[in-house]
Enzyme design. Structure first.
Site, PDB file in Angstrom:
ATOM      1  N   HIS A 132      -1.148   0.910  -9.708  1.00 23.59           N
ATOM      2  CA  HIS A 132      -1.935  -0.138  -9.053  1.00 23.59           C
ATOM      3  C   HIS A 132      -2.454  -1.290  -9.953  1.00 23.59           C
ATOM      4  CE1 HIS A 132      -4.117  -0.700  -4.766  1.00 23.59           C
ATOM      5  NE2 HIS A 132      -4.007  -1.915  -5.263  1.00 23.59           N
TER       6      HIS A 132
ATOM      7  N   ARG B 159       0.943  -1.049   0.060  1.00 20.29           N
ATOM      8  CA  ARG B 159       0.025   0.151   0.009  1.00 20.29           C
ATOM      9  C   ARG B 159       0.911   1.435  -0.051  1.00 20.29           C
ATOM     10  NH1 ARG B 159      -3.715  -2.456  -1.762  1.00 20.29           N
ATOM     11  NH2 ARG B 159      -5.544  -3.052  -0.712  1.00 20.29           N
TER      12      ARG B 159
END
Ligand code: NDP
Ligand code: OXD
Length: 310
Positions: free
Chosen positions: A273, A225
């Protein structure tokens, strides 16, 4: 019996609804902003839901995270307490992450960013790199994704190390556990891959202190993350030469703003991502199977532990 779907992107919401509806014909499946009878809603299928998104549904049985991480659900300060959260995991997700990690570790190992820069300058320079057997690669997080990534790296011949909260045994991987073994693990990693979940304990873990412990000119790959990384510390470590390169798939703010210093930085490779981005046809099969099983058994193996944070 109805399901609501909440994804920030409208087209993706419609795509997932269409796929889920085909697999769950007996259910009414609608976008969260147009839920129909709120009393009938028993599941919410979500990616980055808004704060308070679940409050209108008094009969919700479980929240389904459209991903392995649940941090985006736990971020909701108004999340109903004790609500089961089902993770979306499986072999497709793991396969994609193994590909991503192998691709980028090999890219760092074989110095492809420097070779690409040389090509732009029309410079013929033979850079000598050791074989993978003499390159130490460390994986932070040895769960579904990190464990599979570590096995893949070991199979490629890398000297592979792994670190988790508790001791994990993985063939061909030297494993470390907990805070007490963290420094020793980090000090050995020439390429460091982060596949941790985002929790209170792991927020900001990729910081100046960690970079200082890595061997000089090590590189990092972050597919966990964005909040694992202290961005200013990375820029300073690249500037000083302590780090040679960073490949980043996840960011504090997504999409990464156009003016961000990472975009033009020669020491940073950006992927949006997509390390293990699940598509609706594949993901819907996992989500539908989990909802059907939860209906039958009141639980599923992919249930997250909200107290632990992952
Ligand atoms: P898992 O829950 O299967 O594994 C998590 C691992 O992290 C476990 O090994 C766990 O240790 C370890 N861990 C957790 N907290 C700590 C800590 N404080 N110190 C050391 N180790 C810790 O998760 P997944 O492998 O399925 O996913 C990991 C993360 O990857 C997700 O949470 C998400 O953030 C990210 N992700 C990113 C994607 C992308 O496309 N970029 C796609 C999918 C996921 P232990 O084994 O002891 O429990
Ligand atoms: C996930 C992700 O958590 O895609 O699955 O980031």
């Amino acid at each position: 019996m109805s399901i609501v779907v909440s994804i920030p992107d409208v087209d993706k919401t419609n795509w997932w609804i269409e796929q889920l509806q085909a697999l769950l014909p007996g259910w009414t499946i609608r976008p969260i902003h147009d839920p129909g009878d709120v009393e009938k809603v028993t599941y919410a299928v979500v990616w980055k839901p808004a704060t308070g998104a679940f409050l209108p549904f008094p009969n919700l049985k479980a929240i389904v995270s459209l991903g392995a991480g649940i941090d985006h659900v736990l971020a909701d300060a108004e999340l109903p307490r004790q609500m089961p959260i089902i993770r979306t995991v499986g072999t497709d997700l793991t396969q994609r992450m193994r590909e991503y990690v192998a691709l980028h570790v090999l890219r760092h190992h074989r110095d492809i960013p420097a070779i690409a820069a040389n090509q732009r300058e029309k410079r013929w320079q033979q850079l000598v790199v050791p074989p993978a057997t003499q390159r130490r690669v460390g994986v932070m997080g040895l769960g579904n994704l990190g464990g599979a990534a570590a096995r893949t790296l070991a199979a490629l011949g890398f000297e592979t190390l792994g670190w988790a909260r508790t001791k994990r045994e993985i063939e061909g991987v030297i494993t470390y556990a907990g805070d007490s073994e963290f420094s020793e693990f980090v000090s050995r990693c020439e390429i460091l891959v982060c596949l941790l979940p985002l929790t209170v304990a792991t927020t900001g873990i990729l910081n100046a202190a960690l970079f200082e412990r890595l061997p000089k000119s090590a590189s990092i790959i972050n597919a966990g993350r964005g909040q694992h990384l202290v961005e200013a510390d990375l820029l300073a470590a690249l500037e000083s030469g302590q780090l040679s390169h960073a490949t980043l798939d996840v960011f504090d703010v997504e999409p990464l703003p156009a003016e961000h210093a990472f975009w033009p930085h020669p020491g940073v490779t950006i992927t949006p991502h997509t390390a293990s981005l699940i598509d609706a046809p594949t993901g819907s099969r996992i989500v539908a199977a989990n909802i059907e099983r939860f209906e039958r058994e009141g639980s599923v193996p992919d249930l997250a532990d909200a107290a632990r944070g992952y």
